[in-house]
Design an enzyme around this catalytic site. Structure first.
Site, PDB file in Angstrom:
ATOM      1  N   GLU A 279       0.864  -1.192   0.000  1.00 24.64           N
ATOM      2  CA  GLU A 279       0.000   0.000   0.000  1.00 24.64           C
ATOM      3  C   GLU A 279       0.899   1.241   0.000  1.00 24.64           C
ATOM      4  OE1 GLU A 279      -2.368   0.806   3.454  1.00 24.64           O
ATOM      5  OE2 GLU A 279      -1.299  -0.623   4.689  1.00 24.64           O
TER       6      GLU A 279
ATOM      7  N   GLU B 236       4.468   8.693  -3.748  1.00 19.57           N
ATOM      8  CA  GLU B 236       5.182   8.151  -2.591  1.00 19.57           C
ATOM      9  C   GLU B 236       6.141   7.040  -3.022  1.00 19.57           C
ATOM     10  OE1 GLU B 236       2.624   7.312   0.729  1.00 19.57           O
ATOM     11  OE2 GLU B 236       1.709   9.295   0.670  1.00 19.57           O
TER      12      GLU B 236
END
Length: 602
Positions: free
Chosen positions: A398, A407
């Site tokens: 995730e 990210e």
């Protein structure tokens, strides 16, 4: 002007009101108003009276409706009825009125209505506001339904150099069938919406009500925290009181329908948050706690793992499957992986790889107390996790950010997949796509510029994570680029794209909104794009890429958005630039060139 979570509802006094104290007492006691928009000077002041007042240098008592500071806390002074021509006398009168407003401590002053002023005097009007804005909070009154309303406001705003102290009082047409679409005004600094009693119709019981379209508009204004003011040209107090009661009823219904998740999300409306640096920094417990509350996200992940286990089990003749969670955090995906295996009644070996030493403490506790010790924990950065003894059939992570890849999921998985995923294995997520859309938001621009001016000059070229609210998206979001993890082959992380947008309405373009969607596995998807947003999911707010200098765009304009995702050995960064096609000079600078303001550490 919202009072906490309560919507502030007031009354707009008629232009010929002469005694503020008496009117305020009546408005509070009989009408139930929270504030009053009150004329500052007598409506009967002609050109000669203005000249005499200016020559005298102060107001005579009879020229003022507000004669003391007694009720200043609930009065917004108004010069909306003043016939402002830009003459020296008008400028001097407004200056005296704004100084008097500051002296009495009123909540602000409403400047003369823009629509009723000579358009050739817009610059003089702006100069007048700027010169005296330090004396009182200036609110510019404008009739929303005038053909050139937004253009006039935009001209004054530009002449004032986008001063953050400028606020708007928006007057909506007086007929029940008046236009109600908020449109670009959603992105403007509207503090008060003024409506007339004539906008209401009466129901069978004789009480005022709004059409469904007007109800929706009022609820949208309330959602933005905008105060509402009811006015009546004939001074019919009972009608004004009933209209305010009706608006309070609407507000109470809205509050009753607001869920706990909505209320929590509202706390972050238009709040600038610096994107996480998950590779450079270890997350703290509070951040993990927030993410772990998102049941919708983890339900989707569990569904995707369940489908993957089911599909792979059918072709493995009962062989034990291996599932590795890369970046396990405090274990929410691990728990869902075990649940998915139980649902399939499948034999699944689970590994949890995590680089955060503090999170490892929690993983050990859960493995001992909740998972029966069945999970193999590996303390390692997934990009260098050579200690995992076997490759997985299913690799789950995730790592997604608000733009999907911000990210550094592509970089992490490009290194992790060859180490952790067996040939023919499944990576969850399988694919994610970044989206972009042009955005207008005075609130966000003011916050970015304010922070950059006083604290951090770099912020004007820094993307932010924002729960975008007081804003207007000017065209549907379009895909920029995608990353796929279908095979063990690694993808290059560098990307670039140019997308063309057809602008819907005249607006001031303040930046770009960024979104993503992701395919986890087998049709299970996550999305924060406005048109396809996963219901009840709140783990991600959109990205906001600000412009150093806003661009004015018009309905039908074609806007070209250039975006780059740049990669070096040590960092990843974004660059962006905009161009209005066919408009000379309507080009932005290239923002964040070569990561000179913002980057994400690898």
């Amino acid at each position: 002007m919202a009072k906490g979570n309560r919507i502030s509802i007031g009354v707009a006094a008629a232009a010929d009101t002469t005694d503020a104290d008496a009117y305020v007492a009546q408005s509070m006691a009989q009408i139930g108003a929270d504030f009053v928009i009150m004329p500052l000077v007598a409506a009967a002041m002609d050109e000669q009276a203005v000249r005499q007042t200016v020559e005298r240098g102060y107001f005579a008592t009879g020229e003022l409706a507000v004669r003391s500071a007694t009720n200043a806390y609930c009065i917004v002074g108004s010069l909306a009825h003043v016939d402002w021509t830009g003459s020296s006398g008008d400028v001097a009168l407004v200056a005296m009125a704004m100084e008097y407003t500051g002296y009495t401590g009123l909540r602000g002053v409403v400047a003369p209505t823009i629509n009723e002023c000579d358009p050739r005097k817009d610059v003089e009007y702006a100069r007048m506001l700027l010169e005296h804005m330090g004396l009182a909070v200036a609110r510019v009154r404008i009739g929303k339904d005038a053909p050139d309303a937004w253009s006039r406001w935009n001209a004054v705003r530009h002449a004032c150099n986008h001063d953050a102290r400028l606020q708007l009082v928006l007057e909506i047409g007086a007929a029940p069938d008046a236009a109600v679409e908020i449109g670009q005004w959603r992105a403007e600094p509207v503090q008060i919406v003024q409506i007339a009693t004539s906008m209401f119709t009466k129901n069978r019981a004789g009480y005022p009500v709004l059409t469904r379209a007007h109800q929706s508009a009022m609820l949208e204004w309330m959602d933005l925290g905008v105060a509402l003011a009811v006015g009546s040209d004939d001074g019919e107090t009972a009608m004004v009181s009933d209209c305010i009661k009706y608006l309070r009823h609407l507000a109470a219904q809205r509050e009753a329908q607001t869920g706990a998740d909505d209320a929590a999300s509202a706390e972050y409306y238009d709040v600038l948050q610096t994107p996480l640096q998950p590779l450079a920094d270890h997350l703290d417990a509070e951040t993990y706690e927030v993410f772990e509350q998102d049941a919708a996200k983890y339900d989707a992940y569990e569904d995707a793992m369940h489908r993957t286990i089911r599909d792979l089990s059918s072709g493995h003749n009962g062989r034990q499957l291996v599932l590795t969670v890369a970046g396990a955090g405090r274990g929410p995906l691990v728990a869902r992986a075990l649940q998915a295996a139980r649902r399939c009644d499948a034999d699944v070996k689970v590994y949890a790889v995590e680089k955060n030493p503090s999170a490892m403490v929690e993983l050990q506790r859960k493995n001992a107390e909740l998972w029966g010790g069945c999970v193999t924990l590996v303390h390692a950065d997934m990009r260098r996790a050579t200690a995992v003894p076997e490759r997985a059939d299913i690799l789950v992570s995730e790592l997604l950010g608000s733009l999907g890849d911000n990210e550094l999921s592509p970089e992490c998985l490009a290194a992790a997949i060859p180490l952790l995923l067996a040939p023919g294995g499944v990576c969850i997520p399988r694919k994610y796509t970044a989206y972009i859309a042009p955005l207008s938001s005075t609130a966000l621009f003011n916050r970015v510029r304010s922070a950059a001016t006083y604290n951090e000059p770099a912020r004007l070229e820094t993307p932010f994570v924002v729960n975008i609210h007081a804003a207007n998206v000017l065209a549907d979001a379009q895909p920029l680029w995608s990353f796929e993890h279908i095979s063990t082959a690694s993808e290059k992380g560098q990307r670039s794209a140019c997308r063309a947008f057809d602008i819907r309405s005249p607006s001031l373009l303040h930046g770009l909104a960024g979104y993503f969607d992701a395919e986890l596995y087998g049709g299970v998807e996550l999305s924060i794009c406005p048109a396809t947003h996963t219901p009840a999911m709140h783990s991600w707010f959109p990205m906001f890429f600000p412009l150093m200098s806003p661009l004015t765009v018009h309905a039908g304009d074609s806007l070209a958005v250039h975006m780059w995702r740049r990669v070096s050995d040590s960092k990843v960064w974004y660059e962006w630039a905009l161009r209005v096609e066919g408009c000379r000079g309507c080009v932005s600078a290239v923002h964040n060139l070569n990561a000179h303001q913002h980057w994400i550490d690898k």
